[in-house]
Motif scaffolding. Structure first.
Motif, PDB file in Angstrom:
ATOM      1  N   PRO A 112       0.180   4.123   6.454  1.00 14.14           N
ATOM      2  CA  PRO A 112      -0.588   4.050   5.327  1.00 14.14           C
ATOM      3  C   PRO A 112      -0.804   5.449   4.594  1.00 14.14           C
ATOM      4  O   PRO A 112      -1.121   6.532   5.321  1.00 14.14           O
ATOM      5  N   GLY A 113      -1.098   5.305   3.327  1.00  9.34           N
ATOM      6  CA  GLY A 113      -1.500   6.685   2.373  1.00  9.34           C
ATOM      7  C   GLY A 113      -0.280   7.425   2.222  1.00  9.34           C
ATOM      8  O   GLY A 113      -0.360   8.632   1.626  1.00  9.34           O
ATOM      9  N   ASP A 122      -2.326  10.513   0.783  1.00  5.40           N
ATOM     10  CA  ASP A 122      -3.896  10.399   0.680  1.00  5.40           C
ATOM     11  C   ASP A 122      -4.594  11.143   1.567  1.00  5.40           C
ATOM     12  O   ASP A 122      -4.271  11.417   2.708  1.00  5.40           O
ATOM     13  N   ASP A 139      -7.620  11.298   2.845  1.00  4.00           N
ATOM     14  CA  ASP A 139      -8.124  10.629   3.938  1.00  4.00           C
ATOM     15  C   ASP A 139      -7.064  10.068   5.142  1.00  4.00           C
ATOM     16  O   ASP A 139      -7.694   9.748   6.182  1.00  4.00           O
ATOM     17  N   ALA A 140      -5.966  10.070   4.842  1.00  2.00           N
ATOM     18  CA  ALA A 140      -4.971   9.658   5.665  1.00  2.00           C
ATOM     19  C   ALA A 140      -4.241  10.813   6.280  1.00  2.00           C
ATOM     20  O   ALA A 140      -3.283  10.673   7.204  1.00  2.00           O
ATOM     21  N   GLY A 162      -3.935  11.144  10.357  1.00  2.00           N
ATOM     22  CA  GLY A 162      -2.898  10.359  10.954  1.00  2.00           C
ATOM     23  C   GLY A 162      -1.474  10.542  10.810  1.00  2.00           C
ATOM     24  O   GLY A 162      -0.535  10.373  11.457  1.00  2.00           O
TER      25      GLY A 162
END
Lengths: 309, 601
Positions: free
Chosen positions: A240-241, A257, A259-260, A263
């Motif tokens: 994701p992101g 992104d 905030d990603a 990960g």
């Protein structure tokens, strides 16, 4: 922290045109606040309302704990203004103009005036009709910076300055901030806002779309990453992101992104990272994401929801 | 935050409001500094005109018989009354002086007031300077108050200067100062009117149009009232000022009316200022077309578009003026019929011829006004240059337009296009036709000669100085016995080339004989040569101006005697129409305004 400027729900119409449509703006004392937006978004209109030159149709406006329309004279003792397009009296010299503006505002520091003239390399004996746009801008800048105003309102102050003078200007603004004064700096030059501003507000079509510190805004954006790994990375697409992934010469280029990020980095570690370049998002990208729909014309229109304002 | 302590604390709590006039003093002093040359020139021109009139009238009417003839001719001449003022106090030389010059010098005062107020208010605001000023500790009323104070000071100084100078020239002190005060009071009323006009209109030019139009209305109303001898006079500020009757009635009361109305206008102006935004007028601009029409897409099209409003306003104004003048023709018969003295002097005059003479004169006045428009249309080209708006047009590559010309000729083409708009006005303007054409030709010609100094000062002065006299050349050219030419010739004399007093310039006997056909023997005897005489002598040799370059070049080669043309009484020296070495500015030169003042009357 007290508030120097507080605007909420500001509306200003010119005939059928709604120049400001519920604009919010908050500038804390002692900060350099960037006021960003494309042409015609309402930056100058907002500033003119703040100066009591235009009367607001609706909304609440407080400037240095006063009403900018009612208390204009008292408030102007405490602020200095540089318009985006400086016009001077053709037959009056630059030095005279500086003194006049200083006097009308409530006096300026002659030592500082001389120093600024020197730094901006401005000849005060020339009549204003012989000045270029940049030099007229310098006249207004010297008059504003040589004052003891606690709030500086600068409307695209560097639009006529060359890069050298822009550097001088940035230096001056840093000094002003070190003295604890407040600056509202409207601009569409993003590098300038990035270099100077503690916080920024981005407006568009007369409305604030985003406001916060640069760090806060970056949090909402993507970091560009170029990574070289021992084994080809796989599965990045599925994370994701991750956006705009492409592989070149064994390197993976992608945006992620913010905030990603965590990960993605964990995933990369499994592939043996050899080198990693991470570029923080520039305000430029931030800007493009907000105004992408306008800048790209009728092409890829972004949903307003993506702006996350 | 130790550095923060370096900042001085704010001067008082923010809730405390500054005085309602904060900054007025400083702005007033600054305005005084900006106008330190301009205003003295205005005042000097106004004063000099009155003194000149005083001196020449005293020399001409040195015998009671001269004065009686003068009185008889003036009292019956509707055209004279329409041009000058109420025919009172004509039994003294002093009264004759007041009669002849008061209207003209009141126009000067009104123009001085208008330009002074607008220059320091709307013009500054339009340019963006007021924004800079009002961001300082300056009340929003201060720029207007400072401008009004400056204009008022100028009016007072003009009043005192006229009073003192005319007294010194040998007329009674009481009447002289009253005459000065009446002129100043008229200026004050127009100060007030301008203070309102600059709030109503968002731009300087329309504000000038409003004030100029109102002056024209006021002047016509007083002319109507004076000719009919009725209350209509009291509807006009000019009428009030002239109702003081200097040297005869010596009434000071009408001045109170002027002052009260002036103050009321200023108060209205200040109130309107509170109701509008900086840079705006009272109306919000409406959106216009998103794309240009084909007709706009050439320098000529642009010039037409830019001048469209003014052109329509002038046409309507002149048409209305024609209606008023025409309606007054009947009064001419009544006037002569009532005046026994006149019947005595002229015997039984042919009334029809008098009416014709009157109508001829009114056409001449209309012609002057039309040429004033033509001059302003040409000067617009100059304004476009000064504002740097000419550059993109000149740099354009429009085929058949400016760019179709060789590079050095482009500014000329640009100016000619503006001149052409002025020239188009001639269709309905009778005698103005050739004047307008002349100005046009001159605009083009000057443009040619000054092709390379775009933005320079020299050509600016020359354009101003030469545009109007070129109109005279045009009006006087060709040696054709056209009636319009006759009128224009008389107009030139009225406009100040001819220093003889009014009745000799357009008295009924004069008009009936065909004014301007013969050199004036009276002046020949005195060893003086009226400029008009020289003009007439030169006139037949002159080629008619055309839009081609060669004839305008020929015009250019002419000796500069005609230059003194609309320079007016104040600058009658041949070839010199430039007071005090001041460089000319478009729309800003005192001499240009003085000449506009002359032509406008």
């Amino acid at each position: 922290m007290t508030t120097a400027i507080s605007v909420s729900g500001l509306v200003k119409t010119f005939g059928a045109t709604r120049a400001l449509d519920g604009l919010d703006l908050e500038v804390r004392s002692g900060e350099v606040h960037g006021f960003l937006g494309p042409n015609g978004s309402g930056k100058s209109t907002t500033i003119r309302v703040l100066l009591g030159l235009l009367r607001a149709d609706a909304g609440r406006v407080r400037l240095l704990d006063g009403d900018p329309w009612r208390d204009a004279v008292a408030l102007h003792r405490r602020l200095a203004y540089v318009p985006g397009d400086v016009t001077l009296w053709p037959g009056i010299t630059g030095g005279e103009s500086i003194d006049l503006l200083g006097r009308l505002r409530g006096g300026l520091d002659p030592r500082r005036r001389a120093e600024l003239l020197d730094r901006f390399d401005l000849d005060p004996r020339k009549k204003a009709r012989t000045y270029s746009k940049g030099n007229r801008q310098k006249v207004a800048l010297v008059a504003a910076l040589a004052s003891d105003a606690e709030l500086l309102v600068l409307d695209e102050p560097t639009s006529g300055l060359d890069p050298l003078m822009e550097a001088v200007f940035q230096e001056c603004i840093r000094e002003v901030r070190a003295e604890g004064r407040t600056v509202l700096l409207s601009s569409h030059i993003l590098a300038e806002a990035e270099a100077l501003c503690d916080r920024v507000s981005i407006i568009r079509l007369g409305r604030t779309v985003q406001s916060g510190s640069l760090a806060e805004l970056r949090h909402l954006t993507r970091t560009s990453i170029v990574v070289e790994t021992a084994r080809p990375v796989s599965g990045l697409d599925d994370l994701p992101g991750v956006h705009e992934l492409r592989h070149e010469d064994g390197r993976a280029h992608f945006d992620v992104d913010t905030d990603a990020l965590d990960g993605v980095l964990r995933h990369l570690l499994g592939s043996g990272v050899r080198s990693l370049t991470s570029t923080p998002p520039t305000l430029e990208e931030l800007f493009l994401r907000h105004y992408g729909d306008e800048l790209s014309g009728n092409g890829a229109v972004r949903e307003p929801a993506e702006v996350r304002s | 935050m130790s550095a923060a302590t370096a900042i001085r604390p704010a001067a008082g709590p923010p809730a405390e409001r500054g005085p309602a006039v904060a900054g007025t003093g400083a702005l007033f002093r600054f305005a005084l500094r900006r106008d330190r040359v301009r205003l003295p020139v205005w005042i000097a021109v106004g004063t000099f005109m009155v003194v000149l009139q005083s001196v020449s009238s005293q020399a001409l009417y040195d015998s009671p018989a001269d004065l009686a003839a003068y009185r008889a001719s003036v009292g019956t001449n509707a055209a004279t009354i329409a041009l000058a003022g109420p025919p009172v106090g004509l039994d003294t030389v002093a009264g004759a002086v007041a009669f002849e010059i008061s209207g003209t010098v009141m126009l000067i005062a009104a123009l001085m007031a208008m330009f002074t107020v607008a220059r320091h208010t709307r013009a500054d605001e339009e340019a963006g300077r007021t924004e800079l000023v009002r961001a300082a500790r300056v009340d929003r009323h201060a720029p207007l108050l400072a401008a009004v104070l400056l204009a008022a000071l100028a009016c007072v100084l003009l009043a005192v200067a006229i009073g003192a100078a005319v007294t010194a020239s040998g007329l009674p002190a009481g009447g002289s100062f009253l005459l000065g005060a009446a002129v100043g009071a008229c200026g004050l009323v127009f100060t007030g009117i301008t203070a309102v006009a600059v709030q109503v209109s968002g731009h300087t030019r329309p504000a000038y149009g409003i004030v100029g139009g109102l002056f024209a209305v006021a002047f016509v109303l007083r002319a109507v009232g004076d000719i009919q001898g009725n209350w209509v006079v009291w509807t006009s500020p000019v009428g009030w000022a002239q109702a003081t009757h200097p040297y005869s009635g010596d009434r000071w009361l009408p001045l109170v009316l002027c002052l009260a109305v002036a103050a009321a206008f200023v108060v209205v102006g200040l109130a309107l200022l509170d109701r509008r935004d900086l840079g705006a007028g009272l109306t919000q601009p409406r959106p216009g077309p998103a794309t240009a029409r084909r007709s706009l897409l050439s320098p000529l099209g642009l010039a037409v578009r830019l001048q469209r409003g003014a052109l329509v306003a002038w046409l309507v104004g002149l048409a209305l003026l024609g209606v008023v003048y025409g309606a007054l023709a009947e009064s001419v018969e009544t006037l002569i019929g009532q005046n026994e003295e006149a019947l005595l002097v002229f015997g039984n005059p042919d009334v029809d011829r008098l009416v014709d003479a009157y109508l001829g004169t009114t056409f001449a006045i209309t012609a002057i006004l039309a040429s004033a428009y033509a001059v302003s249309a040409v000067l617009r080209a100059r304004a476009e240059e000064s504002a740097d708006r000419a550059e993109p047009v000149l740099a354009g590559d429009e085929p058949g337009g400016v760019a179709g010309q060789p590079r050095h000729r482009r500014p000329a083409r640009f100016r000619a296009d503006h001149g052409r708009v002025g020239g188009h006005h001639r269709a309905g303007a009778g005698g103005a036709a050739r004047r307008g054409g002349g100005v046009l030709a001159d605009g083009r010609c000057r443009g040619r000669l000054r092709a390379r100094d775009l933005g320079g000062h020299r050509s600016r002065g020359r354009a101003v100085r030469s545009a109007a006299p070129a109109g005279d050349r045009a009006g006087l050219d060709g040696g054709r016995p056209a009636p319009a030419g006759d009128h224009v010739r008389r107009v030139v004399r009225l406009a100040g080339l001819d220093r003889r007093p009014l009745p000799h310039r357009l008295g009924p006997h004069d008009a009936a004989r065909g004014v301007g056909r013969r050199p004036d023997r009276r002046f020949a005897r005195r060893g003086r040569r009226p400029a008009g005489h020289r003009l007439r002598r030169l006139a037949p040799a002159r080629p008619r101006p055309r839009l081609t370059v060669a004839p305008t070049r020929a015009l250019e080669a002419l000796p500069p005697v005609t230059r003194s043309g609309t320079g007016g009484k104040a600058s009658n020296a041949p070839g010199e129409a430039r007071p005090s070495g001041q460089p000319f500015r478009v729309g800003g030169s005192p001499a240009a305004r003085a000449s506009a003042a002359r032509t406008g009357s």
